[in-house]
Write an enzyme that holds these catalytic residues in place. Structure first.
Site, PDB file in Angstrom:
ATOM      1  N   ASP A  97       0.854  -1.189   0.000  1.00 33.64           N
ATOM      2  CA  ASP A  97       0.000   0.000   0.000  1.00 33.64           C
ATOM      3  C   ASP A  97       0.892   1.241   0.000  1.00 33.64           C
ATOM      4  O   ASP A  97       2.091   1.144   0.252  1.00 33.64           O
ATOM      5  CB  ASP A  97      -0.933   0.008   1.223  1.00 33.64           C
ATOM      6  N   ASP A 122       8.737   3.023  13.678  1.00 32.59           N
ATOM      7  CA  ASP A 122       9.331   1.888  14.375  1.00 32.59           C
ATOM      8  C   ASP A 122      10.792   1.636  13.988  1.00 32.59           C
ATOM      9  O   ASP A 122      11.696   1.795  14.798  1.00 32.59           O
ATOM     10  CB  ASP A 122       8.453   0.631  14.254  1.00 32.59           C
ATOM     11  N   ASP A 182       1.384   4.682   1.803  1.00 35.72           N
ATOM     12  CA  ASP A 182       0.984   5.543   2.916  1.00 35.72           C
ATOM     13  C   ASP A 182       1.578   6.930   2.733  1.00 35.72           C
ATOM     14  O   ASP A 182       2.710   7.091   2.269  1.00 35.72           O
ATOM     15  CB  ASP A 182       1.468   4.939   4.243  1.00 35.72           C
TER      16      ASP A 182
HETATM   17  P1  ATP Z   1       3.539  -3.309   5.053  1.00 36.49           P
HETATM   18  O1  ATP Z   1       2.429  -2.357   4.695  1.00 36.49           O
HETATM   19  O2  ATP Z   1       4.369  -3.756   3.925  1.00 36.49           O
HETATM   20  O3  ATP Z   1       3.080  -4.412   5.914  1.00 36.49           O
HETATM   21  P2  ATP Z   1       4.514  -1.028   6.496  1.00 36.49           P
HETATM   22  O4  ATP Z   1       5.854  -0.722   7.091  1.00 36.49           O
HETATM   23  O5  ATP Z   1       4.032  -0.108   5.442  1.00 36.49           O
HETATM   24  O6  ATP Z   1       4.571  -2.512   5.999  1.00 36.49           O
HETATM   25  P3  ATP Z   1       2.143  -0.273   7.879  1.00 36.49           P
HETATM   26  O7  ATP Z   1       1.439  -0.988   8.974  1.00 36.49           O
HETATM   27  O8  ATP Z   1       1.473  -0.047   6.591  1.00 36.49           O
HETATM   28  O9  ATP Z   1       3.482  -1.091   7.664  1.00 36.49           O
HETATM   29  O10 ATP Z   1       2.629   1.102   8.506  1.00 36.49           O
HETATM   30  C1  ATP Z   1       3.132   2.184   7.731  1.00 36.49           C
HETATM   31  C2  ATP Z   1       4.252   2.893   8.481  1.00 36.49           C
HETATM   32  O11 ATP Z   1       3.743   3.421   9.721  1.00 36.49           O
HETATM   33  C3  ATP Z   1       5.412   2.003   8.899  1.00 36.49           C
HETATM   34  O12 ATP Z   1       6.338   1.843   7.868  1.00 36.49           O
HETATM   35  C4  ATP Z   1       5.989   2.746  10.073  1.00 36.49           C
HETATM   36  O13 ATP Z   1       6.775   3.846   9.665  1.00 36.49           O
HETATM   37  C5  ATP Z   1       4.740   3.291  10.747  1.00 36.49           C
HETATM   38  N1  ATP Z   1       4.232   2.354  11.757  1.00 36.49           N
HETATM   39  C6  ATP Z   1       3.275   1.399  11.600  1.00 36.49           C
HETATM   40  N2  ATP Z   1       3.053   0.745  12.737  1.00 36.49           N
HETATM   41  C7  ATP Z   1       3.870   1.285  13.668  1.00 36.49           C
HETATM   42  C8  ATP Z   1       4.112   1.048  15.041  1.00 36.49           C
HETATM   43  N3  ATP Z   1       3.440   0.095  15.688  1.00 36.49           N
HETATM   44  N4  ATP Z   1       5.032   1.820  15.670  1.00 36.49           N
HETATM   45  C9  ATP Z   1       5.693   2.806  15.004  1.00 36.49           C
HETATM   46  N5  ATP Z   1       5.526   3.047  13.709  1.00 36.49           N
HETATM   47  C10 ATP Z   1       4.632   2.320  13.035  1.00 36.49           C
HETATM   48 MG    MG Z   2       2.153  -0.158   4.537  1.00 42.14          MG
END
Ligand code: ATP
Ligand code: MG
Length: 431
Positions: A49, A128, A51
């Protein structure tokens, strides 16, 4: 800070995300792609996705986009809809303690509300991992790296930002995220971060069971579920998420259940790679099967009829699991059906077999039966019979049923001769 050198190819960026960013920037706000999509673009993988992070407040975002909905209490976000799809837009956050308006931290250091807005430079530090804290402006191609995220990407490292213990305590789900990214990207968890994974795993038991359900699905349906599962075991996290599964594995001397889990998770990975659908209900049917099976056999030995025994065992297992991760009814009902149909696979008379074939859960239940057979449960003959039955032309099906009738009558006669005519039939271990 000079923009980092990179090679993100513009054609991999979602056009809608670009349009949203353009519109925000035109209105005078800062707006960037952030998180997993920037990480994946840099690794030349297809992002799941896109963001967006912005300096605009949720209310300001809503004013700019007609199709915008604000969601979330713990973490307020804007969703901008395009038909049924949406893009997630988050306002930059600042670090906070309990006294700041919009922020709340529990006694154990867990963040309960995270709605203190801030600048881009502050937002970087609430993310994170370093590899998830890169910001990319798709309009001018600028990549911002304040935390050495690019270096860690190159070295294949998963490193929490800041003090790892504090960051895991703030949000223990980060433990699961570390494991998921390690499996999915084939990265190593940095030793300072890794040192806290096992000792703090117990904090996951304080996370809401609804959030954990979502995380388990993300973990095991990420396309690298088998690898993820192995890491959950290696880091001793499994018992905090799926205690019944962990117990079953510990008691599984012959390795039958372990084999079933392995082939199921590998199958799921394969299906995802081929773009096929996967079912949370099936996943839970596998994860809890050993427990259900044993409890059901024990109940049958106490005299419960098989179907009732299975239902009792299913209710027990699902109730125990729900203390850890919620399993929404719409899934757990299907999980129950998959289990209940296992008992019906033993009936090979034409009428019942045809009815079963028309059951909407037949396919899932049959796949489940095959998994059991592959793993070494004594249901191989049934699995083969059902494979033949499905493939047979309608007029051949009656013959298949007759053939079984003959052989099972013979079996029954032999058994009676051996054990005397008035002894009760024993419950076979698999049934
Ligand atoms: P994917 O979507 O591929 O599973 P992602 O890293 O994009 O991985 P998301 O859950 O979509 O994960 O979150 C987007 C972003 O928001 C992350 O890359 C991170 O920077 C931040 N984020 C998400 N969850 C947390 C958390 N629990 N603590 C801190 N930052 C977070
Ligand atoms: Mg994501």
């Amino acid at each position: 800070m000079p923009p980092a050198v990179h090679h993100i190819s513009p054609d991999k960026i979602c056009g809608r995300a670009k349009d949203v960013i353009k519109r925000l920037q035109k209105a005078g706000y800062e707006a960037y792609l952030v998180g997993g999509c920037v990480r994946d673009l840099l690794l030349d993988r297809t992002p799941k996705d896109f963001d967006i992070a912005t300096s605009a407040r949720p209310e300001e975002i809503r004013k700019l986009f007609n199709s915008c909905r604000l969601i979330g209490r713990r973490f307020r976000l804007a969703h901008i809809y395009f038909g049924r799809d949406y893009l997630e837009v988050a306002t930059f956050r600042a670090p906070h303690d309990d006294n700041d308006e919009g922020g709340k931290v529990s006694d154990e250091g867990r963040i309960i509300h995270d709605n203190v807005y801030g600048s881009l430079e502050e937002d970087v530090w609430r993310r994170d991992f370093t590899i998830n804290a890169l910001f990319y402006n798709p309009i001018n191609g600028e990549l911002l790296d304040f935390v050495g995220g690019l270096d860690d990407l190159r070295q294949g490292k998963i490193r929490l930002l800041g003090d790892p213990e504090k960051r895991f305590r703030e949000d223990p789900v980060r433990i699961l995220r570390a494991i998921r990214f390690a499996a999915k990207l084939g990265f190593e968890i940095d030793p300072h971060t890794r040192a806290f994974v096992t000792p703090l795993g117990i904090l996951l038991e304080g996370i809401s069971s609804a959030r954990l359900f979502d995380e388990i699905i993300k973990l095991l349906h990420c396309g690298d579920g088998w690898k993820t599962f192995q890491l959950l075991q290696e880091y001793e996290i499994l018992q905090h998420l799926l205690p019944l599964t962990a117990e079953s594995l510990a008691e599984d001397e012959e390795g039958v259940f372990a084999r079933m889990l392995e082939s199921s998770l590998k199958n799921t990975d394969q299906r995802i790679a081929e773009g096929k659908s996967v079912m949370p209900a099936f996943l839970y049917a596998v994860l809890l099967w050993q427990k259900v099976h044993l409890v059901s056999v024990a109940a049958q030995l106490k005299g419960y009829p098989e179907m009732q025994a299975l239902h009792l065992a299913a209710t027990d297992a699902l109730r125990d699991q729900v203390d850890f991760t919620a399993v929404p009814r719409r899934y757990s009902n299907i999980t129950r059906e998959i289990w209940a149909l296992q008992a019906r696979f033993r009936h090979h008379d034409l009428r019942r077999a045809n009815t079963l074939l028309g059951n909407p859960r037949f396919r899932a239940a049959y796949d489940f039966l095959c998994l059991r057979a592959q793993a070494g449960e004594p249901v191989k003959e049934d699995a083969e019979w059902w494979t033949d039955f499905q493939q047979a032309a309608p007029e051949e099906r009656a013959d298949l049923c007759k053939a079984v009738k003959g052989s099972s009558n013979q079996r029954r006669r032999k058994r009676r001769k051996k054990s005397g005519s008035n002894s009760k039939p024993a419950v076979p271990p698999s049934e």
